[in-house]
Structures are given as structure tokens and as C-alpha cells.
Design a protein around this motif. Structure first.
Motif: not given
Length: 127
Positions: A58-61, A104-110
Motif C-alpha cells: 500500500t502507498n499513500y500521499s 503500487c511499489v513506491k508511490e501511488v502513481g499518476g
């Protein structure tokens, strides 16, 4: 036909909580990375959170880290976003989105990494 339907938005006081749901139909959610994005009036669509296919990543801003929690129930074909400690900066239309490409590896992405979108649910924070 692949469809994502968000629900759970509404009006909440500052400091309150909401749980958004994203229900999928027409496809099996298991094989997709799921993201939550939000867009406030006059602003660009912002990635809030993502969860990998098995739920292991999981990743979050930075703006929601520690307050929001994403989870998925593949048996119910549904993804959730629990939002706690809501602030005046959080109001927006929240969108659920799916992708077989995003990891979803290091960030949410664009937004361009995600291919299928729900219609959105409005979140309002006001006293």
C-alpha cells in the motif's frame, strides 16, 4: 462491462471519519491494482492511495499518510478507503480506479497509469 462504483462520501465535521467503498462489477478485482484519487475544484487530480493485487503493498500521499487506510476484500470484489481525522484540505470528489499495469511499489502513481475509473463520490468537510 467493467464498472467501478464508489459510495460512502458525504458531509463530515473536521476531525471526523468516513469510509469510502469501491465495488467492482464485470471483472474480478483480484488481478488489478486499485487506486484512490481525489480532485478538488480548480485543482489537478491527486493520487491519494493505492493497494496492490494481493493487498501486500500500500502507498499513500504525504498529505493523508497516517490518517487514511486502504484495504481490499477480494471475496467481496470491493476496496475501501477509511479516512480519519478529516481536515479542511480533504474535501474533493474521490475516485476509485483500477489498473493491471500499475504496481503500487513506491508511490501511488499518476492518473495515466490507471485505466478504469468510477464516477466519484463527494467528500465535504465542514463544521
Amino acid at each position: 462491462q467493467l464498472q467501478l462504483v464508489e459510495s460512502g462520501g458525504g458531509l463530515v465535521q473536521p476531525g471526523g471519519s468516513l469510509r469510502l467503498s469501491c465495488a467492482a462489477s464485470g471483472f474480478t478485482l483480484n488481478y488489478y491494482t486499485i487506486g484512490w484519487f481525489r480532485q478538488a475544484p480548480g485543482k489537478e487530480r491527486e493520487g491519494v492511495s493505492c493497494i496492490s493485487t494481493g493487498g501486500g503493498r500500500t502507498n499513500y500521499s504525504d498529505s493523508v499518510k497516517g490518517r487514511f487506510t486502504i484495504s481490499r476484500d477480494n471475496a467481496k470484489n470491493t476496496v475501501y478507503l477509511k479516512m480519519n481525522s478529516l481536515k479542511s484540505a480533504d474535501p474533493a470528489v474521490y475516485y476509485c480506479t483500477a489498473s493491471i499495469f500499475a504496481r503500487c511499489v513506491k508511490e501511488v502513481g499518476g492518473p495515466n497509469e490507471y485505466t478504469d475509473w468510477g464516477q466519484g463520490t463527494q467528500v465535504t468537510v465542514s463544521s
